[in-house]
Design a protein around this motif. Structure first.
Motif, PDB file in Angstrom:
ATOM      1  N   VAL A  80     -36.560   7.914  47.625  1.00 22.25           N
ATOM      2  CA  VAL A  80     -37.817   7.282  47.212  1.00 22.25           C
ATOM      3  C   VAL A  80     -37.559   5.790  47.067  1.00 22.25           C
ATOM      4  O   VAL A  80     -36.749   5.371  46.239  1.00 22.25           O
ATOM      5  CB  VAL A  80     -38.332   7.868  45.884  1.00 22.25           C
ATOM      6  CG1 VAL A  80     -39.609   7.145  45.446  1.00 22.25           C
ATOM      7  CG2 VAL A  80     -38.583   9.368  46.023  1.00 22.25           C
ATOM      8  N   ALA A  81     -38.223   4.992  47.894  1.00 19.07           N
ATOM      9  CA  ALA A  81     -38.069   3.538  47.846  1.00 19.07           C
ATOM     10  C   ALA A  81     -39.149   2.963  46.942  1.00 19.07           C
ATOM     11  O   ALA A  81     -40.334   3.063  47.235  1.00 19.07           O
ATOM     12  CB  ALA A  81     -38.179   2.945  49.248  1.00 19.07           C
ATOM     13  N   ALA A  83     -45.670   0.120  54.686  1.00 17.34           N
ATOM     14  CA  ALA A  83     -44.435   0.885  54.656  1.00 17.34           C
ATOM     15  C   ALA A  83     -43.455   0.426  55.724  1.00 17.34           C
ATOM     16  O   ALA A  83     -43.847   0.018  56.823  1.00 17.34           O
ATOM     17  CB  ALA A  83     -44.736   2.367  54.842  1.00 17.34           C
ATOM     18  N   LEU A  84     -42.185   0.504  55.408  1.00 18.11           N
ATOM     19  CA  LEU A  84     -41.126   0.196  56.351  1.00 18.11           C
ATOM     20  C   LEU A  84     -41.122   1.261  57.456  1.00 18.11           C
ATOM     21  O   LEU A  84     -41.296   2.454  57.169  1.00 18.11           O
ATOM     22  CB  LEU A  84     -39.784   0.195  55.616  1.00 18.11           C
ATOM     23  CG  LEU A  84     -38.590  -0.469  56.285  1.00 18.11           C
ATOM     24  CD1 LEU A  84     -38.800  -1.982  56.347  1.00 18.11           C
ATOM     25  CD2 LEU A  84     -37.321  -0.149  55.479  1.00 18.11           C
ATOM     26  N   PRO A  85     -40.971   0.865  58.709  1.00 19.61           N
ATOM     27  CA  PRO A  85     -40.886   1.866  59.778  1.00 19.61           C
ATOM     28  C   PRO A  85     -39.807   2.903  59.468  1.00 19.61           C
ATOM     29  O   PRO A  85     -38.733   2.575  58.952  1.00 19.61           O
ATOM     30  CB  PRO A  85     -40.508   1.033  61.007  1.00 19.61           C
ATOM     31  CG  PRO A  85     -41.059  -0.329  60.716  1.00 19.61           C
ATOM     32  CD  PRO A  85     -40.877  -0.520  59.235  1.00 19.61           C
ATOM     33  N   GLY A  86     -40.106   4.157  59.744  1.00 18.37           N
ATOM     34  CA  GLY A  86     -39.161   5.225  59.468  1.00 18.37           C
ATOM     35  C   GLY A  86     -39.350   5.861  58.103  1.00 18.37           C
ATOM     36  O   GLY A  86     -38.656   6.828  57.769  1.00 18.37           O
ATOM     37  N   THR A  87     -40.295   5.315  57.314  1.00 19.75           N
ATOM     38  CA  THR A  87     -40.593   5.883  55.996  1.00 19.75           C
ATOM     39  C   THR A  87     -42.016   6.433  55.989  1.00 19.75           C
ATOM     40  O   THR A  87     -42.825   6.108  56.848  1.00 19.75           O
ATOM     41  CB  THR A  87     -40.449   4.842  54.880  1.00 19.75           C
ATOM     42  OG1 THR A  87     -41.507   3.868  54.992  1.00 19.75           O
ATOM     43  CG2 THR A  87     -39.104   4.119  54.969  1.00 19.75           C
ATOM     44  N   VAL A  88     -42.311   7.254  54.978  1.00 19.28           N
ATOM     45  CA  VAL A  88     -43.652   7.814  54.818  1.00 19.28           C
ATOM     46  C   VAL A  88     -44.258   7.229  53.546  1.00 19.28           C
ATOM     47  O   VAL A  88     -43.697   7.380  52.468  1.00 19.28           O
ATOM     48  CB  VAL A  88     -43.605   9.355  54.721  1.00 19.28           C
ATOM     49  CG1 VAL A  88     -45.023   9.915  54.559  1.00 19.28           C
ATOM     50  CG2 VAL A  88     -42.934   9.953  55.948  1.00 19.28           C
ATOM     51  N   THR A  97     -37.521   9.777  53.797  1.00 17.54           N
ATOM     52  CA  THR A  97     -37.604   8.560  52.986  1.00 17.54           C
ATOM     53  C   THR A  97     -39.067   8.266  52.694  1.00 17.54           C
ATOM     54  O   THR A  97     -39.871   8.088  53.612  1.00 17.54           O
ATOM     55  CB  THR A  97     -36.951   7.359  53.708  1.00 17.54           C
ATOM     56  OG1 THR A  97     -35.589   7.685  54.008  1.00 17.54           O
ATOM     57  CG2 THR A  97     -36.990   6.130  52.813  1.00 17.54           C
ATOM     58  N   LEU A  98     -39.396   8.236  51.413  1.00 12.75           N
ATOM     59  CA  LEU A  98     -40.763   8.024  50.955  1.00 12.75           C
ATOM     60  C   LEU A  98     -40.917   6.598  50.449  1.00 12.75           C
ATOM     61  O   LEU A  98     -40.130   6.132  49.620  1.00 12.75           O
ATOM     62  CB  LEU A  98     -41.107   9.022  49.836  1.00 12.75           C
ATOM     63  CG  LEU A  98     -40.928  10.500  50.192  1.00 12.75           C
ATOM     64  CD1 LEU A  98     -41.240  11.375  48.976  1.00 12.75           C
ATOM     65  CD2 LEU A  98     -41.825  10.883  51.374  1.00 12.75           C
ATOM     66  N   TRP A  99     -41.931   5.911  50.943  1.00 12.48           N
ATOM     67  CA  TRP A  99     -42.190   4.519  50.555  1.00 12.48           C
ATOM     68  C   TRP A  99     -43.194   4.521  49.399  1.00 12.48           C
ATOM     69  O   TRP A  99     -44.353   4.862  49.580  1.00 12.48           O
ATOM     70  CB  TRP A  99     -42.722   3.744  51.749  1.00 12.48           C
ATOM     71  CG  TRP A  99     -42.765   2.259  51.530  1.00 12.48           C
ATOM     72  CD1 TRP A  99     -43.848   1.503  51.166  1.00 12.48           C
ATOM     73  CD2 TRP A  99     -41.671   1.342  51.648  1.00 12.48           C
ATOM     74  NE1 TRP A  99     -43.495   0.179  51.060  1.00 12.48           N
ATOM     75  CE2 TRP A  99     -42.165   0.053  51.355  1.00 12.48           C
ATOM     76  CE3 TRP A  99     -40.330   1.498  51.986  1.00 12.48           C
ATOM     77  CZ2 TRP A  99     -41.364  -1.078  51.380  1.00 12.48           C
ATOM     78  CZ3 TRP A  99     -39.528   0.377  52.016  1.00 12.48           C
ATOM     79  CH2 TRP A  99     -40.039  -0.903  51.723  1.00 12.48           C
ATOM     80  N   ALA A 100     -42.738   4.131  48.228  1.00 14.70           N
ATOM     81  CA  ALA A 100     -43.554   4.209  47.019  1.00 14.70           C
ATOM     82  C   ALA A 100     -43.846   2.823  46.453  1.00 14.70           C
ATOM     83  O   ALA A 100     -43.820   2.620  45.242  1.00 14.70           O
ATOM     84  CB  ALA A 100     -42.866   5.078  45.974  1.00 14.70           C
TER      85      ALA A 100
END
Length: 352
Positions: free
Chosen positions: A134-135, A103-108, A213-216
């Motif tokens: 949602v990424a 995941a990108l820093p700053g995302t979950v 921001t959610l890392w999907a």
């Protein structure tokens, strides 16, 4: 025979149960980082708070299978070295460590159990009017965005990807995009470059407000195999022969997302057949018979679109998309069969 299975997702749990059932006299031990079996295909529901995606691991394993909760540092030479310094000996090893999320820093990240729990808590704490980004526009992103939008209609939800819903095609893709529109999800054909408190920066240079921001995006596999000196492919997956044995060590089988089989994708449609094929290959070898090669075969790509809609597009055995698909109630019924059937077959180690 001492059999150790590292990883207790769909592939590992299936392999352990089938080995205990198929291989006479096998002493099976499962090593897993947590005491739960996690249904990864339901993590979007865990995130949104609409369902629970974990079951006690003991309830998923056949009686007599031993469990060891912990991390693994290295495998090889008949030994599994655990993170606490202890070790477990084996005669045959099944590596089923799955895939991972970077995941990108700053995302979950929503593709892991820990990330899904973190996302659930963060989502529950958001006040009305907040924005969730949602990424990722694949199945994980679609299911996460639609589940969140339906569960929390008081939030603004956007999905960001270079090509949203490109895991589908034709009418199935149009139906998925229509569901996003129906749920008032903003579709942004771009990528998330950077995430910080309250904002995301897109690859185009544009910035947008984002309270969560959610890392999907699920990509890559853990580096246990590489650390252990096993041959891996460019993606870090274990290079295997036709019956899923490591080409480096014939005592090691790889199943699921971490197995480097050309033409396969991450998912339970890969995990179960590979686990079955590998255990059956070992059983045949133990009887002095030649193992049957594993051949990937896919049926469909299923995507939930909230609790009231879904789409299931049929595929050719090589996973290329057919024109035919199901939508609405029929797809929801199909998806329910997938949920229930996958968990049942994981526990019983049948089918696939």
């Amino acid at each position: 025979m001492r059999i150790v299975v590292v990883g207790a997702g769909y592939a590992g749990t299936f392999a352990a149960n089938r080995a205990a059932r198929k291989i006479r006299g096998a002493e099976v031990t499962v090593v897993n980082a947590r005491p739960e079996f996690v249904e990864r295909i339901r993590l979007h529901q865990q995130v949104a708070g609409t369902a629970e995606a974990a079951t006690p691991l003991g309830a998923m394993l056949r009686p007599g299978i031993a469990t060891r909760i912990g991390t693994v540092e290295k495998v090889g030479d008949g030994t599994v070295l655990l993170g606490d310094g202890e070790s477990i000996g084996y005669d045959r090893l099944f590596l089923a460590v799955g895939s991972t999320v970077r995941a990108l820093p700053g995302t979950v990240p929503v593709g892991t159990w820990e990330g899904a729990r973190q996302a659930r808590a963060a989502l529950a704490a958001l006040p009305a009017g907040s924005t969730v980004t949602v990424a990722g526009g694949g199945a994980t992103g679609l299911e996460t965005a639609t589940e969140v939008a339906e569960a929390r209609p008081d939030l603004r939800v956007r999905i960001v990807a270079p090509s949203v819903a490109d895991c589908l095609s034709g009418g199935a893709r149009r139906r998925a995009l229509a569901a996003l529109d129906r749920l008032r999800i903003e579709v942004v054909d771009d990528g998330v470059e950077e995430a910080a408190a309250g904002v995301v920066r897109l690859r185009s240079g544009r910035e947008a407000g984002s309270d969560l921001t959610l890392w999907a995006i699920v990509a890559g596999v853990p580096d246990l195999a590489a650390r252990s000196g096993l041959d891996v492919d460019a993606g870090g997956r274990i290079v295997v022969d036709a019956c899923l044995r490591s080409v480096t060590d014939r005592h090691v089988f790889a199943v699921g997302d971490c197995a480097g089989v050309p033409g396969t994708r991450f998912g339970c449609q890969t995990a179960h057949p590979q686990a079955k094929a590998a255990v059956d290959a070992l059983a045949r070898l133990e009887r002095g018979r030649a193992p049957e090669p594993y051949t990937p075969r896919y049926v469909a790509r299923c995507v939930s679109l909230g609790r009231a809609d879904a789409v299931a597009q049929f595929t050719h055995p090589d996973d290329s998309l057919r024109d035919g698909y199901l939508g609405g109630g029929a797809a929801m019924a199909f998806k329910k069969i997938v949920y229930v059937g996958t968990k049942y077959s994981t526990r019983k180690a049948v089918g696939a």
